[in-house]
Scaffold this motif. Sequence first.
Motif, PDB file in Angstrom:
ATOM      1  N   VAL A  68      47.990  24.563  25.110  1.00 27.95           N
ATOM      2  CA  VAL A  68      48.974  25.581  25.464  1.00 27.95           C
ATOM      3  C   VAL A  68      48.233  26.882  25.768  1.00 27.95           C
ATOM      4  O   VAL A  68      47.464  27.376  24.950  1.00 27.95           O
ATOM      5  N   TYR A  69      48.484  27.408  26.942  1.00 29.16           N
ATOM      6  CA  TYR A  69      47.862  28.660  27.380  1.00 29.16           C
ATOM      7  C   TYR A  69      48.830  29.813  27.144  1.00 29.16           C
ATOM      8  O   TYR A  69      50.011  29.718  27.475  1.00 29.16           O
ATOM      9  N   VAL A  70      48.325  30.872  26.547  1.00 29.90           N
ATOM     10  CA  VAL A  70      49.126  32.071  26.308  1.00 29.90           C
ATOM     11  C   VAL A  70      48.442  33.241  27.000  1.00 29.90           C
ATOM     12  O   VAL A  70      47.236  33.440  26.865  1.00 29.90           O
ATOM     13  N   GLN A  71      49.234  34.000  27.738  1.00 28.70           N
ATOM     14  CA  GLN A  71      48.736  35.173  28.451  1.00 28.70           C
ATOM     15  C   GLN A  71      49.583  36.379  28.073  1.00 28.70           C
ATOM     16  O   GLN A  71      50.807  36.292  28.013  1.00 28.70           O
ATOM     17  N   ALA A  72      48.919  37.497  27.829  1.00 33.63           N
ATOM     18  CA  ALA A  72      49.598  38.786  27.685  1.00 33.63           C
ATOM     19  C   ALA A  72      49.239  39.623  28.906  1.00 33.63           C
ATOM     20  O   ALA A  72      48.060  39.780  29.230  1.00 33.63           O
ATOM     21  N   VAL A  73      50.242  40.137  29.572  1.00 32.15           N
ATOM     22  CA  VAL A  73      50.034  41.006  30.726  1.00 32.15           C
ATOM     23  C   VAL A  73      50.323  42.430  30.265  1.00 32.15           C
ATOM     24  O   VAL A  73      51.361  42.699  29.664  1.00 32.15           O
ATOM     25  N   LEU A  74      49.389  43.336  30.538  1.00 32.61           N
ATOM     26  CA  LEU A  74      49.532  44.730  30.122  1.00 32.61           C
ATOM     27  C   LEU A  74      49.604  45.627  31.356  1.00 32.61           C
ATOM     28  O   LEU A  74      48.590  46.127  31.836  1.00 32.61           O
ATOM     29  N   PRO A  75      50.801  45.824  31.883  1.00 33.36           N
ATOM     30  CA  PRO A  75      50.933  46.743  33.008  1.00 33.36           C
ATOM     31  C   PRO A  75      50.853  48.196  32.546  1.00 33.36           C
ATOM     32  O   PRO A  75      51.113  48.494  31.374  1.00 33.36           O
ATOM     33  N   ALA A  76      50.523  49.056  33.473  1.00 33.74           N
ATOM     34  CA  ALA A  76      50.666  50.495  33.257  1.00 33.74           C
ATOM     35  C   ALA A  76      51.960  50.885  33.982  1.00 33.74           C
ATOM     36  O   ALA A  76      52.855  50.054  34.123  1.00 33.74           O
ATOM     37  N   ALA A  77      52.052  52.112  34.427  1.00 34.48           N
ATOM     38  CA  ALA A  77      53.270  52.551  35.117  1.00 34.48           C
ATOM     39  C   ALA A  77      53.529  51.657  36.330  1.00 34.48           C
ATOM     40  O   ALA A  77      52.666  51.483  37.188  1.00 34.48           O
ATOM     41  N   VAL A 103      52.717  41.639  39.830  1.00 34.54           N
ATOM     42  CA  VAL A 103      52.964  40.198  39.697  1.00 34.54           C
ATOM     43  C   VAL A 103      51.812  39.402  40.296  1.00 34.54           C
ATOM     44  O   VAL A 103      51.328  38.435  39.690  1.00 34.54           O
ATOM     45  N   ASP A 104      51.352  39.793  41.470  1.00 35.96           N
ATOM     46  CA  ASP A 104      50.228  39.091  42.088  1.00 35.96           C
ATOM     47  C   ASP A 104      48.998  39.129  41.185  1.00 35.96           C
ATOM     48  O   ASP A 104      48.325  38.105  40.993  1.00 35.96           O
ATOM     49  N   ALA A 105      48.701  40.294  40.634  1.00 32.60           N
ATOM     50  CA  ALA A 105      47.544  40.424  39.739  1.00 32.60           C
ATOM     51  C   ALA A 105      47.719  39.590  38.475  1.00 32.60           C
ATOM     52  O   ALA A 105      46.779  38.926  38.016  1.00 32.60           O
ATOM     53  N   ALA A 106      48.918  39.612  37.910  1.00 36.00           N
ATOM     54  CA  ALA A 106      49.191  38.827  36.702  1.00 36.00           C
ATOM     55  C   ALA A 106      48.994  37.336  36.974  1.00 36.00           C
ATOM     56  O   ALA A 106      48.444  36.607  36.134  1.00 36.00           O
ATOM     57  N   LEU A 107      49.415  36.883  38.138  1.00 38.53           N
ATOM     58  CA  LEU A 107      49.259  35.466  38.471  1.00 38.53           C
ATOM     59  C   LEU A 107      47.799  35.089  38.715  1.00 38.53           C
ATOM     60  O   LEU A 107      47.379  33.977  38.386  1.00 38.53           O
ATOM     61  N   ILE A 108      47.025  36.008  39.259  1.00 41.37           N
ATOM     62  CA  ILE A 108      45.585  35.758  39.394  1.00 41.37           C
ATOM     63  C   ILE A 108      44.966  35.645  38.007  1.00 41.37           C
ATOM     64  O   ILE A 108      44.163  34.740  37.735  1.00 41.37           O
ATOM     65  N   GLY A 109      45.336  36.542  37.095  1.00 39.18           N
ATOM     66  CA  GLY A 109      44.864  36.450  35.712  1.00 39.18           C
ATOM     67  C   GLY A 109      45.290  35.138  35.068  1.00 39.18           C
ATOM     68  O   GLY A 109      44.527  34.525  34.311  1.00 39.18           O
ATOM     69  N   PHE A 110      46.510  34.711  35.361  1.00 37.33           N
ATOM     70  CA  PHE A 110      47.016  33.432  34.856  1.00 37.33           C
ATOM     71  C   PHE A 110      46.147  32.282  35.359  1.00 37.33           C
ATOM     72  O   PHE A 110      45.733  31.412  34.590  1.00 37.33           O
ATOM     73  N   ASP A 111      45.866  32.275  36.655  1.00 34.51           N
ATOM     74  CA  ASP A 111      45.030  31.217  37.239  1.00 34.51           C
ATOM     75  C   ASP A 111      43.632  31.208  36.635  1.00 34.51           C
ATOM     76  O   ASP A 111      43.008  30.153  36.527  1.00 34.51           O
ATOM     77  N   ARG A 112      43.152  32.365  36.229  1.00 32.22           N
ATOM     78  CA  ARG A 112      41.821  32.482  35.607  1.00 32.22           C
ATOM     79  C   ARG A 112      41.860  32.200  34.107  1.00 32.22           C
ATOM     80  O   ARG A 112      40.849  32.258  33.442  1.00 32.22           O
ATOM     81  N   LYS A 113      43.052  31.950  33.591  1.00 29.88           N
ATOM     82  CA  LYS A 113      43.263  31.667  32.167  1.00 29.88           C
ATOM     83  C   LYS A 113      42.829  32.826  31.269  1.00 29.88           C
ATOM     84  O   LYS A 113      42.316  32.637  30.172  1.00 29.88           O
ATOM     85  N   GLU A 114      43.084  34.043  31.733  1.00 31.75           N
ATOM     86  CA  GLU A 114      42.808  35.211  30.901  1.00 31.75           C
ATOM     87  C   GLU A 114      43.821  35.271  29.767  1.00 31.75           C
ATOM     88  O   GLU A 114      45.014  35.062  29.985  1.00 31.75           O
ATOM     89  N   LEU A 115      43.363  35.584  28.585  1.00 32.85           N
ATOM     90  CA  LEU A 115      44.285  35.812  27.478  1.00 32.85           C
ATOM     91  C   LEU A 115      45.003  37.136  27.683  1.00 32.85           C
ATOM     92  O   LEU A 115      46.212  37.237  27.484  1.00 32.85           O
ATOM     93  N   VAL A 116      44.258  38.152  28.084  1.00 31.35           N
ATOM     94  CA  VAL A 116      44.837  39.472  28.328  1.00 31.35           C
ATOM     95  C   VAL A 116      44.514  39.877  29.760  1.00 31.35           C
ATOM     96  O   VAL A 116      43.354  39.913  30.155  1.00 31.35           O
ATOM     97  N   THR A 117      45.558  40.167  30.521  1.00 30.93           N
ATOM     98  CA  THR A 117      45.419  40.598  31.906  1.00 30.93           C
ATOM     99  C   THR A 117      45.910  42.037  31.996  1.00 30.93           C
ATOM    100  O   THR A 117      47.052  42.330  31.642  1.00 30.93           O
ATOM    101  N   ILE A 118      45.022  42.928  32.441  1.00 25.91           N
ATOM    102  CA  ILE A 118      45.371  44.348  32.561  1.00 25.91           C
ATOM    103  C   ILE A 118      45.152  44.744  34.026  1.00 25.91           C
ATOM    104  O   ILE A 118      44.075  45.197  34.407  1.00 25.91           O
ATOM    105  N   PRO A 119      46.176  44.566  34.859  1.00 24.76           N
ATOM    106  CA  PRO A 119      46.013  44.759  36.300  1.00 24.76           C
ATOM    107  C   PRO A 119      45.425  46.102  36.743  1.00 24.76           C
ATOM    108  O   PRO A 119      44.651  46.111  37.706  1.00 24.76           O
ATOM    109  N   PRO A 120      45.735  47.251  36.116  1.00 25.01           N
ATOM    110  CA  PRO A 120      45.176  48.489  36.649  1.00 25.01           C
ATOM    111  C   PRO A 120      43.724  48.767  36.254  1.00 25.01           C
ATOM    112  O   PRO A 120      43.100  49.651  36.831  1.00 25.01           O
TER     113      PRO A 120
END
Length: 152
Positions: A68-77, A103-120
């Motif tokens: 099971v893969y879990v991802q946290a996405v941390l957007p800024a503004a 969303v595009d950045a979060a999905l790239i992080g998802f594809d890379r199996k990042e635990l924490v994705t911080i797009p900015p």
Amino acid sequence: MRLNVLAPTLLASAAIGGMVARGQGAIINVASVLALLPEYAPGIYAATKSYVLTLSQSLAAEVSSKGVYVQAVLPAATRTEIYERAGGDISQVPDVMEVEDLVDAALIGFDRKELVTIPPVPEAATWEAFEQARWALAKGFSNSQPAKRYRP
């Protein structure tokens, strides 16, 4: 509290057992960069987003070895209706990300199996250094005596 603490907890709890049983699945939780900078937000919002981040990290430690893969996405503004609903003016906020870009950045992080994705955040090394510092700090947690600086 209901949206940022109770809902992700109940949803993960409801879904994770089946995912573990199947040996596959994914959970994406949306936290916020404010989880790491609570001083930047008034009230409880940053605390609830910190909960989402730590829930994600804890779940990942528990179930990643079970498929099971879990991802946290941390957007800024991000340009959403939340500003309007809260009575704010998004035009007064600098450096606002568009939802589609987030969303595009979060999905790239998802594809890379990042635990924490911080797009900015421009450099992945910045997050990696933060994580290294966190684990270095953790090495002192199991001492049976207070650190010398706290002894009389």
